[in-house]
Design an enzyme around this catalytic site. Structure first.
Site, short mmCIF file in Angstrom:
data_model
loop_
_atom_site.label_atom_id
_atom_site.label_comp_id
_atom_site.label_asym_id
_atom_site.label_seq_id
_atom_site.Cartn_x
_atom_site.Cartn_y
_atom_site.Cartn_z
N GLY A 1 30.68 -17.61 -47.45
CA GLY A 1 32.11 -17.51 -47.70
C GLY A 1 32.62 -16.09 -47.54
N HIS B 1 32.56 -14.55 -38.91
CA HIS B 1 32.29 -15.97 -39.17
C HIS B 1 33.13 -16.85 -38.24
CE1 HIS B 1 31.53 -14.20 -43.33
NE2 HIS B 1 30.38 -14.76 -43.05
N LYS C 1 24.44 -9.70 -36.35
CA LYS C 1 24.67 -8.72 -37.42
C LYS C 1 23.45 -8.64 -38.36
CE LYS C 1 27.00 -6.49 -40.78
NZ LYS C 1 26.19 -6.79 -41.94
N ASP C 2 22.88 -9.82 -38.67
CA ASP C 2 21.70 -9.89 -39.53
C ASP C 2 20.50 -10.19 -38.63
OD1 ASP C 2 23.02 -9.77 -42.32
OD2 ASP C 2 24.18 -11.27 -41.26
N VAL D 1 30.53 -9.10 -34.39
CA VAL D 1 31.97 -8.83 -34.23
C VAL D 1 32.29 -7.58 -35.05
CG1 VAL D 1 34.30 -9.73 -34.63
CG2 VAL D 1 32.47 -11.27 -33.89
N SER E 1 31.43 -9.25 -45.29
CA SER E 1 32.13 -9.60 -46.53
C SER E 1 32.06 -8.43 -47.51
CB SER E 1 31.51 -10.84 -47.15
OG SER E 1 31.45 -11.88 -46.18
P1 AMP Z 1 27.02 -14.47 -44.52
O1 AMP Z 1 28.26 -15.20 -44.96
O2 AMP Z 1 27.12 -13.00 -44.68
O3 AMP Z 1 25.76 -15.08 -45.06
O4 AMP Z 1 26.97 -14.68 -42.95
C1 AMP Z 1 26.99 -15.97 -42.38
C2 AMP Z 1 26.68 -15.84 -40.91
O5 AMP Z 1 27.68 -15.02 -40.29
C3 AMP Z 1 25.33 -15.16 -40.64
O6 AMP Z 1 24.70 -15.83 -39.56
C4 AMP Z 1 25.73 -13.77 -40.27
O7 AMP Z 1 24.80 -13.12 -39.43
C5 AMP Z 1 27.04 -14.01 -39.54
N1 AMP Z 1 27.86 -12.80 -39.51
C6 AMP Z 1 28.18 -11.99 -40.54
N2 AMP Z 1 28.90 -10.94 -40.12
C7 AMP Z 1 29.05 -11.08 -38.78
C8 AMP Z 1 29.69 -10.31 -37.75
N3 AMP Z 1 30.33 -9.17 -38.03
N4 AMP Z 1 29.63 -10.77 -36.48
C9 AMP Z 1 28.98 -11.93 -36.20
N5 AMP Z 1 28.36 -12.69 -37.11
C10 AMP Z 1 28.39 -12.28 -38.38
#
Ligand code: AMP
Length: 284
Positions: free
Chosen positions: A35, A41, A153-154, A180, A190
Site C-alpha cells: 500500500g 506501483h 527497485k527492490d 520509477v 512509500s
Molecule cells: P512495496 O509496496 O514497497 O512492498 O512494493 C510493492 C512492489 O512495488 C515491489 O515489487 C516493489 O519493488 C515495487 N516498487 C516499489 N517502488 C517502486 C518504484 N519506484 N518503481 C518500480 N517499482 C517499485
C-alpha cells in the site's frame, strides 16, 4: 472516476474470485504491495492490466518482514488514495486481508532462500527476506495468478523471489519492471514520505552516486573494486548520509566478482535522518 475494484478481505473470498476468473477461461495478473501506492506501483498495475484479462492487487503491510526496531507501526497507510490509484489502473480485485487472516496463531511454516538472502540487505535486516518469501508464497497460493509483477527497485527481493518461484516449482511467470523515479532521480518509495524537506533535497544524491558508477561502467570500467570504491567514496561524501552498504555484484548470484563479465548491479543503502533508503542500477 473509474470503477472501484472489488475488495476481498478474506482468503475464502479471494480464492472464490480468482476461481471464477479461471472458470471463465480468463488470465490473472497479480501485483503484491504494502500500500501507500505511488507511480512505481501504478506502473506495475498498468503493466499487469496490459498483460492479462484480470488484475488482482494486494495491500498488506506484512509484519514479519519488519524488524523489531523498524517502522511497521508507522508505515504509511493511505487506503482511500490507494483505492483510487487501483481504480485508475483498472485493478479488478484488491486483496486486503488482516494480519490474523494471513498469520493465524497456529501458523509455523516459513520460506527462506539461503545464500541470496544473507548479503546486502540481509545483515542489516535479519529475517526480512524470510518474511518477504513467506508472505509472497502465501499470496501466490491464494491468488494463483498466471503472472506476478515486481519492481527492480527492490533488486535483491526480486532475485530471491525468482529463485523461490523456480525452486518451489510455483506455476507463475514473474515479470520485473524498471524503477520509477522522481524527475530529480529519487526512486519512488512509500518511505519517501518520512523525509523532511531538507532530507528530501539531499535524497536524490543516492541515485546520482549510483548513476555515476553506471557511467564509469559505460566508459569501460569492469573492475568491481574500482566501481565499488567510487560508489562508496561518493556516498560517504554526501553530508547527511550514513552509509550502510555500497556494493557492485554479479546480478545473478548477488556475489562479488573481480571483473564484471556478466550483467551486474550496483546497490546501496543509506540512512538519512531516521529514514533508510535503498536503490540500485543495472550494469549495463
Ligand atoms: P512495496 O509496496 O514497497 O512492498 O512494493 C510493492 C512492489 O512495488 C515491489 O515489487 C516493489 O519493488 C515495487 N516498487 C516499489 N517502488 C517502486 C518504484 N519506484 N518503481 C518500480 N517499482 C517499485
Amino acid at each position: 472516476m473509474a470503477d472501484l475494484p472489488t475488495v476481498c478481505a478474506t482468503i475464502a473470498e479471494m480464492r472464490a474470485t480468482t476461481r471464477a476468473y479461471r472458470a471463465a477461461g480468463k488470465t490473472i495478473a497479480f501485483v503484491p504491495t504494502m500500500g501507500a501506492l505511488h507511480r512505481g506501483h501504478a506502473a506495475l498495475l498498468q503493466a499487469a492490466r496490459a498483460q492479462a484479462d484480470h488484475v488482482v492487487a494486494s495491500i498488506f503491510v506484512n509484519p514479519t518482514q519488519f524488524g523489531p526496531n523498524e517502522d511497521f507501526h508507522r508505515y504509511p497507510r493511505t487506503w482511500e488514495a490507494d483505492l483510487a490509484i487501483c481504480a485508475d489502473a483498472g485493478v479488478d480485485c484488491l486483496f486486503a486481508p488482516s494480519v490474523e487472516e494471513m498469520y493465524p496463531p497456529q501458523a509455523r511454516t516459513v520460506v527462506e532462500v539461503p545464500g541470496l538472502q544473507d548479503q546486502l540487505e540481509g545483515p542489516s535486516r535479519p529475517g526480512h527476506f524470510r518474511g518477504v518469501c513467506t508472505i509472497v508464497v502465501k499470496l501466490l497460493n491464494i491468488v494463483a495468478p498466471d503472472t506476478v509483477f515486481f519492481g527492480q527497485k527492490d533488486a535483491q527481493q526480486a532475485r530471491i523471489i525468482r529463485q523461490m518461484i523456480d525452486d518451489l516449482h510455483l506455476p507463475v511467470a514473474m515479470i520485473v519492471l524498471p524503477t520509477v523515479r522522481e524527475p530529480d532521480g529519487l526512486a519512488l518509495s512509500s518511505r519517501n514520505q518520512y523525509l523532511s524537506p531538507a532530507e528530501r533535497a539531499i535524497a536524490p544524491q543516492l541515485y546520482r552516486c549510483l548513476a555515476d558508477v553506471q557511467a564509469r561502467y559505460h566508459e569501460g570500467e569492469r573492475q568491481t573494486s574500482a566501481l565499488e570504491a567510487e560508489l562508496r567514496s561518493e556516498l560517504l561524501d554526501v553530508t547527511g548520509f550514513r552509509l550502510d552498504y555500497a556494493r557492485v555484484v554479479e546480478a545473478d548470484t548477488l556475489t562479488a566478482v573481480d571483473c564484471l563479465h556478466k550483467p551486474g548491479l550496483a546497490l546501496a543503502a543509506i540512512t538519512l535522518g531516521t529514514t533508510r533508503l535503498i536503490d540500485n542500477v543495472t550494469l549495463p
